[in-house]
Design an enzyme around this catalytic site. Structure first.
Site, PDB file in Angstrom:
ATOM      1  N   ASN A   9      38.918  45.775  21.669  1.00  0.00           N
ATOM      2  CA  ASN A   9      39.947  44.756  21.890  1.00  0.00           C
ATOM      3  C   ASN A   9      39.897  44.339  23.348  1.00  0.00           C
ATOM      4  OD1 ASN A   9      42.233  43.224  22.134  1.00  0.00           O
ATOM      5  ND2 ASN A   9      43.684  44.890  21.695  1.00  0.00           N
ATOM      6  N   LYS A  11      41.457  42.081  24.798  1.00  0.00           N
ATOM      7  CA  LYS A  11      42.758  41.544  25.275  1.00  0.00           C
ATOM      8  C   LYS A  11      42.491  40.242  26.048  1.00  0.00           C
ATOM      9  CE  LYS A  11      44.541  46.188  25.071  1.00  0.00           C
ATOM     10  NZ  LYS A  11      45.467  47.203  25.557  1.00  0.00           N
ATOM     11  N   HIS A  96      49.772  44.431  17.316  1.00  0.00           N
ATOM     12  CA  HIS A  96      49.517  45.240  18.514  1.00  0.00           C
ATOM     13  C   HIS A  96      50.822  45.410  19.288  1.00  0.00           C
ATOM     14  CE1 HIS A  96      47.924  46.543  22.357  1.00  0.00           C
ATOM     15  NE2 HIS A  96      46.805  46.852  21.722  1.00  0.00           N
ATOM     16  N   GLU A  98      51.449  45.259  22.321  1.00  0.00           N
ATOM     17  CA  GLU A  98      51.678  44.243  23.364  1.00  0.00           C
ATOM     18  C   GLU A  98      52.282  42.987  22.748  1.00  0.00           C
ATOM     19  OE1 GLU A  98      47.705  44.343  24.964  1.00  0.00           O
ATOM     20  OE2 GLU A  98      48.100  46.368  25.723  1.00  0.00           O
ATOM     21  N   GLU A 168      48.319  53.531  17.649  1.00  0.00           N
ATOM     22  CA  GLU A 168      48.216  53.355  19.096  1.00  0.00           C
ATOM     23  C   GLU A 168      49.539  53.742  19.740  1.00  0.00           C
ATOM     24  OE1 GLU A 168      44.845  50.365  20.133  1.00  0.00           O
ATOM     25  OE2 GLU A 168      46.741  49.334  20.105  1.00  0.00           O
ATOM     26  N   GLY A 174      46.412  51.859  28.055  1.00  0.00           N
ATOM     27  CA  GLY A 174      46.167  51.392  29.417  1.00  0.00           C
ATOM     28  C   GLY A 174      46.740  52.303  30.495  1.00  0.00           C
ATOM     29  N   SER A 214      43.703  54.621  25.675  1.00  0.00           N
ATOM     30  CA  SER A 214      42.890  55.303  26.698  1.00  0.00           C
ATOM     31  C   SER A 214      41.738  56.107  26.101  1.00  0.00           C
ATOM     32  CB  SER A 214      43.784  56.185  27.587  1.00  0.00           C
ATOM     33  OG  SER A 214      44.750  55.396  28.246  1.00  0.00           O
ATOM     34  N   GLY A 235      40.491  49.484  24.267  1.00  0.00           N
ATOM     35  CA  GLY A 235      40.875  48.410  25.184  1.00  0.00           C
ATOM     36  C   GLY A 235      39.949  48.408  26.393  1.00  0.00           C
TER      37      GLY A 235
HETATM   38  P1  13P Z   1      43.260  51.019  26.290  1.00  0.00           P
HETATM   39  O1  13P Z   1      42.006  51.567  25.646  1.00  0.00           O
HETATM   40  O2  13P Z   1      42.971  50.149  27.477  1.00  0.00           O
HETATM   41  O3  13P Z   1      44.269  52.085  26.554  1.00  0.00           O
HETATM   42  O4  13P Z   1      43.919  50.033  25.208  1.00  0.00           O
HETATM   43  C1  13P Z   1      44.072  50.454  23.899  1.00  0.00           C
HETATM   44  C2  13P Z   1      44.478  49.295  23.081  1.00  0.00           C
HETATM   45  O5  13P Z   1      45.558  48.770  23.240  1.00  0.00           O
HETATM   46  C3  13P Z   1      43.512  48.775  22.110  1.00  0.00           C
HETATM   47  O6  13P Z   1      44.099  47.843  21.272  1.00  0.00           O
END
Ligand code: 13P
Length: 253
Positions: A9, A11, A96, A98, A168, A174, A214, A235
């Site tokens: 992803n 983003k 997601h 976010e 997640e 992140g 992460s 991510g």
């Molecule tokens: P990170 O791997 O940057 O923590 O993000 C995970 C994520 O939100 C994937 O959709």
């Protein structure tokens, strides 16, 4: 046997030029990935058509990061599930955290998007997960169960058969703070049990449940070795081709 999946992803990262370069680099390295691992790239909408062409002759797959709640019409700035499908993408990430927190997406909105994705022949990658305070207050099982009950558990078993789930935990996204393999396995096992209760033993056995938060080359193998973890939604580490490929090679089962 369940599919093994790694999805990147991106983003809101990479302009089109950078996205094409990252894709080319992943393409060059993807020969190292075992054939039974499905690798999916989820770039921003604007890159989909271009990257679809780029990966045409490879086993790499393509996903969007979101889709509209409506089929078509006067919804300025929105991108429909059928538009996504027309680029060659086969997957779409829905729900997601976010999007839930920054764009106020409710479970009702997420359910509508899942239905449109399915109607337009896309596989929805549906995200769930608890916040830090919900984890600390030991509410994580009911929170995730509630998210599933209000979305994917409302589907027919046939439609549910096309769903990929992603756990997640919001506190791990992140932050560099990964769920331990035990914490992740505990939740994945719980989700699988709930799928069996809501649908069938087979549905529980066959649904891919990805871990996200992460996930990186140094922890992917331990996470993917857990019995109920079928891969990752990546991510930050999906923006570096070598790391992303390393993660895609981290399956042992
Ligand atoms: P990170 O791997 O940057 O923590 O993000 C995970 C994520 O939100 C994937 O959709």
């Amino acid at each position: 046997m369940r599919p093994q999946i790694v999805a990147g992803n991106w983003k809101m990262n990479n302009d089109l030029h950078e996205g094409r370069k990252l894709t080319q680099s992943i393409k060059e390295l993807q020969g190292d990935i075992p054939a039974d691992v499905t690798v999916i790239l989820a770039p921003p909408f604007i890159h989909l058509a271009e990257i679809s062409r780029e990966i045409m002759d490879t086993p790499l797959k393509l996903s969007a990061q979101n889709c509209a709640t409506e089929e078509k019409g006067a919804f300025t700035g929105e991108v429909s599930a059928s538009m996504i499908r027309s680029t060659g993408a086969q997957y779409v990430i829905i729900g997601h955290s976010e999007r839930r927190s920054y764009y106020n997406e409710t479970d009702d909105v997420i359910y509508k998007k899942i239905q449109l994705a399915l109607k337009n022949d896309l596989y929805p990658i549906v995200c769930c997960g608890e916040s830090l305070s919900q984890r600390e207050n030991e509410q994580y099982f009911p929170v995730v169960e509630d998210q599933l009950e209000k979305t994917v558990f409302k589907l027919s078993s046939e439609d549910f058969g096309r769903v990929i789930l992603a756990y997640e935990p919001v506190w791990a996204i992140g932050t560099g703070k990964t769920a331990t393999p035990e914490q992740a396995q505990e939740m994945h096992g719980f989700i699988r049990q709930k799928i069996q209760e809501n649908f069938s033993r087979d549905a529980g056995e066959n649904t891919a449940i990805l871990y996200g938060g992460s996930c990186k080359p140094s922890n992917a193998a331990e996470l993917f070795a857990q019995p109920d973890i079928d891969g990752g939604l990546i991510g930050g580490a999906s923006l570096k081709s070598k790391d992303f490929i390393e993660i895609s090679k981290s399956f042992s089962k």
